[in-house]
Design a protein around this motif. Structure first.
Motif, PDB file in Angstrom:
ATOM      1  N   GLY A 244      34.409  49.550  38.102  1.00  0.00           N
ATOM      2  CA  GLY A 244      34.004  48.170  38.359  1.00  0.00           C
ATOM      3  C   GLY A 244      32.504  48.002  38.163  1.00  0.00           C
ATOM      4  O   GLY A 244      32.043  47.004  37.610  1.00  0.00           O
ATOM      5  N   GLU A 245      31.754  49.015  38.582  1.00  0.00           N
ATOM      6  CA  GLU A 245      30.304  48.968  38.411  1.00  0.00           C
ATOM      7  C   GLU A 245      29.933  48.935  36.926  1.00  0.00           C
ATOM      8  O   GLU A 245      29.011  48.228  36.521  1.00  0.00           O
ATOM      9  N   VAL A 247      31.710  47.670  34.535  1.00  0.00           N
ATOM     10  CA  VAL A 247      32.006  46.317  34.060  1.00  0.00           C
ATOM     11  C   VAL A 247      30.891  45.372  34.500  1.00  0.00           C
ATOM     12  O   VAL A 247      30.422  44.533  33.736  1.00  0.00           O
ATOM     13  N   LEU A 251      28.517  43.122  32.040  1.00  0.00           N
ATOM     14  CA  LEU A 251      28.403  41.668  32.101  1.00  0.00           C
ATOM     15  C   LEU A 251      26.967  41.248  32.380  1.00  0.00           C
ATOM     16  O   LEU A 251      26.492  40.224  31.899  1.00  0.00           O
ATOM     17  N   TRP A 283      23.931  45.216  49.880  1.00  0.00           N
ATOM     18  CA  TRP A 283      23.731  45.519  48.466  1.00  0.00           C
ATOM     19  C   TRP A 283      24.882  45.017  47.614  1.00  0.00           C
ATOM     20  O   TRP A 283      24.695  44.322  46.622  1.00  0.00           O
ATOM     21  N   GLN A 284      26.109  45.344  48.024  1.00  0.00           N
ATOM     22  CA  GLN A 284      27.275  44.896  47.247  1.00  0.00           C
ATOM     23  C   GLN A 284      27.379  43.377  47.245  1.00  0.00           C
ATOM     24  O   GLN A 284      27.776  42.766  46.266  1.00  0.00           O
ATOM     25  N   MET A 285      27.017  42.794  48.387  1.00  0.00           N
ATOM     26  CA  MET A 285      27.100  41.344  48.489  1.00  0.00           C
ATOM     27  C   MET A 285      26.152  40.695  47.481  1.00  0.00           C
ATOM     28  O   MET A 285      26.512  39.730  46.799  1.00  0.00           O
ATOM     29  N   GLY A 288      27.684  40.882  44.182  1.00  0.00           N
ATOM     30  CA  GLY A 288      28.736  39.889  44.046  1.00  0.00           C
ATOM     31  C   GLY A 288      28.180  38.524  43.678  1.00  0.00           C
ATOM     32  O   GLY A 288      28.670  37.865  42.758  1.00  0.00           O
ATOM     33  N   PHE A 289      27.127  38.120  44.396  1.00  0.00           N
ATOM     34  CA  PHE A 289      26.543  36.815  44.108  1.00  0.00           C
ATOM     35  C   PHE A 289      25.903  36.786  42.714  1.00  0.00           C
ATOM     36  O   PHE A 289      26.007  35.793  41.998  1.00  0.00           O
ATOM     37  N   LEU A 291      26.851  38.515  40.174  1.00  0.00           N
ATOM     38  CA  LEU A 291      27.948  38.466  39.212  1.00  0.00           C
ATOM     39  C   LEU A 291      28.476  37.034  39.055  1.00  0.00           C
ATOM     40  O   LEU A 291      28.686  36.544  37.940  1.00  0.00           O
ATOM     41  N   LEU A 292      28.675  36.374  40.190  1.00  0.00           N
ATOM     42  CA  LEU A 292      29.139  34.983  40.123  1.00  0.00           C
ATOM     43  C   LEU A 292      28.130  34.116  39.380  1.00  0.00           C
ATOM     44  O   LEU A 292      28.489  33.295  38.546  1.00  0.00           O
ATOM     45  N   ILE A 295      28.415  34.703  35.697  1.00  0.00           N
ATOM     46  CA  ILE A 295      29.609  34.083  35.119  1.00  0.00           C
ATOM     47  C   ILE A 295      29.393  32.582  34.941  1.00  0.00           C
ATOM     48  O   ILE A 295      29.749  31.994  33.927  1.00  0.00           O
ATOM     49  N   VAL A 296      28.769  31.968  35.940  1.00  0.00           N
ATOM     50  CA  VAL A 296      28.611  30.515  35.887  1.00  0.00           C
ATOM     51  C   VAL A 296      27.444  30.098  34.984  1.00  0.00           C
ATOM     52  O   VAL A 296      27.580  29.201  34.156  1.00  0.00           O
TER      53      VAL A 296
ATOM     54  N   MET C  95      37.085  26.877  39.046  1.00  0.00           N
ATOM     55  CA  MET C  95      37.217  27.850  37.958  1.00  0.00           C
ATOM     56  C   MET C  95      38.626  27.933  37.389  1.00  0.00           C
ATOM     57  O   MET C  95      38.926  28.844  36.635  1.00  0.00           O
ATOM     58  N   ARG C  98      39.501  28.690  33.639  1.00  0.00           N
ATOM     59  CA  ARG C  98      38.996  29.879  32.964  1.00  0.00           C
ATOM     60  C   ARG C  98      40.108  30.857  32.601  1.00  0.00           C
ATOM     61  O   ARG C  98      41.206  30.802  33.132  1.00  0.00           O
ATOM     62  N   LEU C 102      38.764  36.563  33.070  1.00  0.00           N
ATOM     63  CA  LEU C 102      37.512  36.175  33.724  1.00  0.00           C
ATOM     64  C   LEU C 102      37.743  35.995  35.224  1.00  0.00           C
ATOM     65  O   LEU C 102      36.896  36.337  36.043  1.00  0.00           O
ATOM     66  N   TYR C 108      36.658  39.944  41.511  1.00  0.00           N
ATOM     67  CA  TYR C 108      35.968  41.227  41.748  1.00  0.00           C
ATOM     68  C   TYR C 108      34.625  40.968  42.434  1.00  0.00           C
ATOM     69  O   TYR C 108      34.253  41.661  43.392  1.00  0.00           O
ATOM     70  N   ALA C 109      33.918  39.925  41.973  1.00  0.00           N
ATOM     71  CA  ALA C 109      32.660  39.543  42.626  1.00  0.00           C
ATOM     72  C   ALA C 109      32.918  39.169  44.084  1.00  0.00           C
ATOM     73  O   ALA C 109      32.172  39.560  44.982  1.00  0.00           O
ATOM     74  N   LEU C 110      34.014  38.443  44.300  1.00  0.00           N
ATOM     75  CA  LEU C 110      34.389  38.063  45.661  1.00  0.00           C
ATOM     76  C   LEU C 110      34.615  39.282  46.529  1.00  0.00           C
ATOM     77  O   LEU C 110      34.209  39.332  47.692  1.00  0.00           O
ATOM     78  N   LEU C 112      33.270  42.220  46.212  1.00  0.00           N
ATOM     79  CA  LEU C 112      31.982  42.829  46.556  1.00  0.00           C
ATOM     80  C   LEU C 112      31.343  42.070  47.723  1.00  0.00           C
ATOM     81  O   LEU C 112      30.832  42.661  48.669  1.00  0.00           O
ATOM     82  N   ILE C 113      31.401  40.747  47.650  1.00  0.00           N
ATOM     83  CA  ILE C 113      30.786  39.935  48.702  1.00  0.00           C
ATOM     84  C   ILE C 113      31.516  40.132  50.032  1.00  0.00           C
ATOM     85  O   ILE C 113      30.895  40.388  51.062  1.00  0.00           O
ATOM     86  N   ASP C 116      30.943  43.530  51.953  1.00  0.00           N
ATOM     87  CA  ASP C 116      29.710  43.627  52.734  1.00  0.00           C
ATOM     88  C   ASP C 116      29.691  42.633  53.893  1.00  0.00           C
ATOM     89  O   ASP C 116      29.169  42.936  54.962  1.00  0.00           O
TER      90      ASP C 116
END
Lengths: 314, 261, 299
Positions: A244-245, A247, A251, A283-285, A288-289, A291-292, A295-296, C95, C98, C102, C108-110, C112-113, C116
């Motif tokens: 996952g990291e 990927v 991105l 850190w992961q959080m 995550g943000f 990454l979002l 994407i956006v 979304m 999409r 995607l 996947y981002a969710l 990670l969030i 934590d």
């Protein structure tokens, strides 16, 4: 014969700068750079496939095979030459990919993602239950020599850094060629409309198969150098979050330039070093943000910032 | 003239539905053959079988005297038979030029090189010639998704011709194209086709187009060919009048698109 | 013979757990075509809220111990609904147009969030709440003993499975949902409020994940990372059965559960291997899963 284009000259210059800086930078930084570059090679493996529209959530499989080949070569086969060990990793990885690729190339979209994830988890499951391979703890990699020469302690780290830079530079040039070639164009075409590619008389499956093998090979190089640099391998390498990291970094950088994965991987490593200290549980959080946000706002990755500026200036 | 495509006793059924029944067709090289019939008459099944996309339940298909049954789409294309699509099949996020360059790469052989650059001078020169031939130069650097329908159709057909086929299947070349555009479009296509000396088989709903451009018509009804001959003869056939034209003629383009989608 | 019984019963227990974990994932994919990578996080949120609530109950409150089961379920319902709704309304609803792949990355981002966020809220030390587990005691079946709590999970899983199936196949809402699954565009044209359907489906899916987590909490030590491990198991089950199919999830869970139990009793070193092995094997032979719909390809 080998005429370098502008990107390639930049790659060579950056590699030379990195090599020169090896003697100036503190050891911890060269270590982080070694790992980042090695990781970037695996990310390149993800990117190659992404350019043809496939997202691998299991590139850790080949990362792990590369790393474990180095470890096992030393521990069980009594091989101590770094070059032979890396070659062993690549051979093992490409060999496995040659078989799995026959299956994998039949799948697209989420099925490809899931199956790649499953395959890397199979390896994870096998290693975790194997006492001889140290189970979940993994095991240490023996000291290695370089064509008979065996530098001591910190020097060894430095040699590995130098090797990583050279190999990564070489692979980057090859990837740049590939990206800009006719076949590279067809890769993007497959992503956009596979049926048309087929009706042009080409075999998307054959191309995807070649990509899969190529990606497996360079991912194994990344894994092998990671093992050499850290002196340790563990099953986490094949766990799906590791993939996952990859990927994520792919991105982050975007797929439009061969340098993007390298820059993204270094950025990722540096930010993580500080973030883990300052905010270990968020850190992961942050990832995550980010990454979002990518994407956006930046669907083509950070590289689009660079490319966009250049276009605006032109 | 020699026979370029021949089908012998071609059958295809989907479960209980027979989509093709005993099709015996002989197409001479250089002919422009129109395929007409209402939806479900078996036109698409026929085209799909001939291009290798769909295997026939029984029967034989000979292309230039050699059987192509069981061959993959790709092999058939490499053997000299290509097709265009009802909905233009392009690479939507690439420029028109890049679309043609990819097609040129493909035409060079089944295993493209990973060394030479995509945008080589010779390929670009060739692509520019094609753009001119199909009168779409003004879209050279436009992203395909921003190009009008008619031009997209032309590019689609141009890409099918790049591989120098000896036979071309056109799948509703004017569907989705405006009334003003359709004749200029067909003129351009037919000019290119004649220059390349390609035999053409085309499926079309628009009878005006069929009458004007083909030398021979195959009229399909319920999986069979009910009439075969010069346009005047086929269109004069009472059965064709009743079963084919009565259904397919005079409907608006939009309707056709929807029912075909 | 004893081993065979052990394999069957262990397999059933494990399969029920797998089914509970996978049900929400398959419901969400079936209706929304979103392969929710964050599903494991809802499991872990359910486990944490359940464990902390029950821990609080046993440490201070003076109620009958049996109320702890209601607390577990309540915790799962509230956390699943609240977090699910928040995420659907705050992020996913923007979304839906999409690509499927995607959306995998978005979720996947969710993940990670949420991973934590869970650590920040509940800390990193493990939670133990064994009381609801030991409260039910053990029973003997032949020479083997099993925890009654585990056996009760089989019943709970059966209830969840039946409820999902009945809702989908025997109610008006189910009919509408099936229309949405068949063809989203036509459903919209028919006046179905697809937005509402999606929101509801997502919340139901996340709540199912949270319930699985809460009910598992008494049997495990609730610690960071449980969600990440669970999600791949849920994938395995759902992929084996066919993405989006409830019947498939049941069969997938049974297949994976019993295979794993057999491995545990007969060849423990391949325990994890067999789970993903079954998944890879099914994908290789029948990529749409045992109960999946055929993948159509058209020009």
């Amino acid at each position: 014969m080998l005429k370098l284009d502008k990107t390639e000259i930049w790659l060579v210059v950056s590699a030379l700068v990195l090599l020169a800086s090896a003697f100036l930078l503190p050891n911890w930084l060269t270590f982080i750079l070694t790992l980042a570059l090695a990781k970037a090679l695996v990310v390149q493996g993800v990117v190659i496939q992404m350019r043809a529209g496939l997202v691998s959530f299991g590139q850790g499989l080949f990362f792990c095979i590369g790393g474990y080949s180095v470890g096992m070569g030393g521990a069980f086969l009594n091989i101590h030459d770094a070059f032979v060990l890396v070659a062993l990793g690549v051979a093992a990885s490409v060999g496995v990919a040659a078989i799995l690729g026959l299956l994998m190339t039949r799948y697209r979209d989420i099925f490809f993602a899931m199956l790649s994830l499953a395959l890397s988890m199979i390896l994870y499951g096998l290693i975790v239950k194997n006492q001889a391979l140290g189970s979940t703890d993994g095991f240490n990699v023996h000291d290695v020599s370089f064509l008979g020469w065996m530098p001591a302690g910190e020097d060894q780290k430095l040699v590995i850094f130098v090797l990583t830079v050279i190999v990564a530079g070489g692979i980057a040039i090859a990837l740049n060629r590939y990206m800009k070639s006719g076949l590279g164009g067809v890769n993007e075409a497959i992503k956009e409309n596979e049926i048309r590619v087929e009706f042009l008389g080409l075999s998307p499956r054959w191309i995807l198969y070649a990509n899969y093998l190529f990606a497996a090979g360079i991912s194994a190089v990344g894994g092998a150098f990671t093992a050499l640099a850290t002196g340790h391998v563990d099953p986490e390498m094949a766990f799906w979050t590791t993939s996952g990291e990859f990927v994520f970094i792919a991105l982050l950088g975007g797929t439009s330039h061969v340098a993007a994965p390298f820059i993204a991987a270094v950025l990722f490593a540096l930010v993580r070093t500080y973030a883990l200290e300052l905010a270990p549980h968020s850190w992961q959080m942050i990832l995550g943000f980010v990454l979002l946000a990518i994407i956006v706002f930046l669907p083509k990755g950070l590289w689009s910032l660079v490319a966009g500026k250049r276009r605006a200036a032109a | 003239m020699s026979t370029i495509l021949e089908t012998r006793g071609l059958n295809r059924s989907f479960g209980a539905v027979t989509a093709a029944r005993e099709l015996n067709v002989k197409i001479e090289s250089g002919e422009v053959v129109g395929v007409i019939g209402s939806n479900g008459a078996g036109k698409t099944t026929f085209i799909n079988m001939v291009t290798g996309y769909l295997p026939p339940s029984s029967g034989e298909i000979l292309f230039e005297g050699k059987s192509i049954v069981g061959k993959s789409t790709r092999e058939i294309i490499r053997n000299g038979m290509t097709r265009s699509f009802q909905v233009a099949q392009l690479f939507p996020e690439m420029t028109v030029l890049d679309n043609l360059l990819i097609a040129l790469v493909a035409a060079e052989g089944p295993r493209p090189s990973f060394l030479g650059g995509l945008r080589s001078r010779s390929r670009i020169a060739r692509a520019d010639e094609i753009l001119e031939e199909f009168a779409v130069q003004q879209y050279r650097n436009a992203i395909v998704s921003a190009v009008p329908q008619g031009a997209r159709k032309l590019i689609d057909i141009a890409m099918a011709l790049i591989g120098k086929p000896r036979m071309l299947l056109l799948d509703e070349p004017t569907s989705g194209v405006s009334v003003e555009e359709k004749f200029p479009l067909m003129d351009t296509v037919m000019l290119a086709v004649r220059r390349h000396k390609v035999t053409v088989l085309f499926v079309e709903h628009d009878m005006e187009i069929v009458e004007r451009y083909v030398s021979r018509v195959l009229a399909f009804y319920s999986g069979e060919i009910i009439s075969d001959g010069v346009p005047a003869k086929v269109f004069g056939d009472a059965k064709v009048q009743e079963l084919v034209i009565g259904h397919g003629h005079g409907r608006k383009t939009e309707d056709k698109e929807r029912s075909a989608a | 013979m004893t081993t065979l019984y052990a394999i069957l019963i262990d397999g059933m227990i494990y399969a029920s757990w797998l089914f509970m974990v996978a049900a929400g994932l398959t419901v969400i994919y079936g209706v929304m075509r979103i392969l929710n990578m964050a599903h494991g996080s809802f499991y872990s949120i359910g486990a944490y809220t359940g464990a902390s609530l029950v821990g609080w109950y046993f440490s201070g409150a003076q109620g009958a111990p049996y109320w702890s089961y209601a607390l577990l379920l309540g915790a799962a319902l509230v956390s699943g609904v609240v977090v699910g709704l928040l995420i659907e309304q705050g992020l996913l609803q923007f979304m839906y147009k999409r690509d499927e792949i995607l959306m995998v990355i978005v979720t996947y981002a969710l993940l990670l969030i949420l991973e934590d966020a869970t650590k920040l809220i509940f800390g990193v030390d493990p939670y133990f709440t064994f009381q609801p587990y030991s409260l039910l005691g053990r029973s003997e079946i032949g020479e083997l003993t099993f925890a009654n709590y585990d056996l009760a999970l089989i019943a709970v899983a059966a209830v969840i499975g039946a409820a999902c199936w009945l809702t989908l196949n025997r109610t008006h809402t189910g009919k509408v949902l099936r229309a949405v699954i068949q063809d989203r565009e036509i459903a919209i044209a028919m006046g179905v409020n697809v937005k509402l359907m999606f929101a509801a489906t997502f919340v139901v899916g996340t709540t199912l994940g949270a319930i699985a987590g809460a009910l598992t909490a008494p049997a495990i030590s609730v610690s960071p990372g449980i969600g990440v491990e669970v999600i791949v198991l849920a994938f395995a089950v759902v992929v084996v059965g066919g993405l989006g199919s409830i019947e498939g999830a049941i069969v997938g869970a049974l297949l994976v559960g019993i295979t794993r139990a057999a491995a545990v009793h007969l060849a423990p070193q391949i325990e994890l291997f067999v789970i993903y092995g079954v998944m890879a094997l099914v994908l290789a032979v029948r990529p749409q899963g045992l109960f999946g719909r055929d993948l159509a390809r058209k020009i």
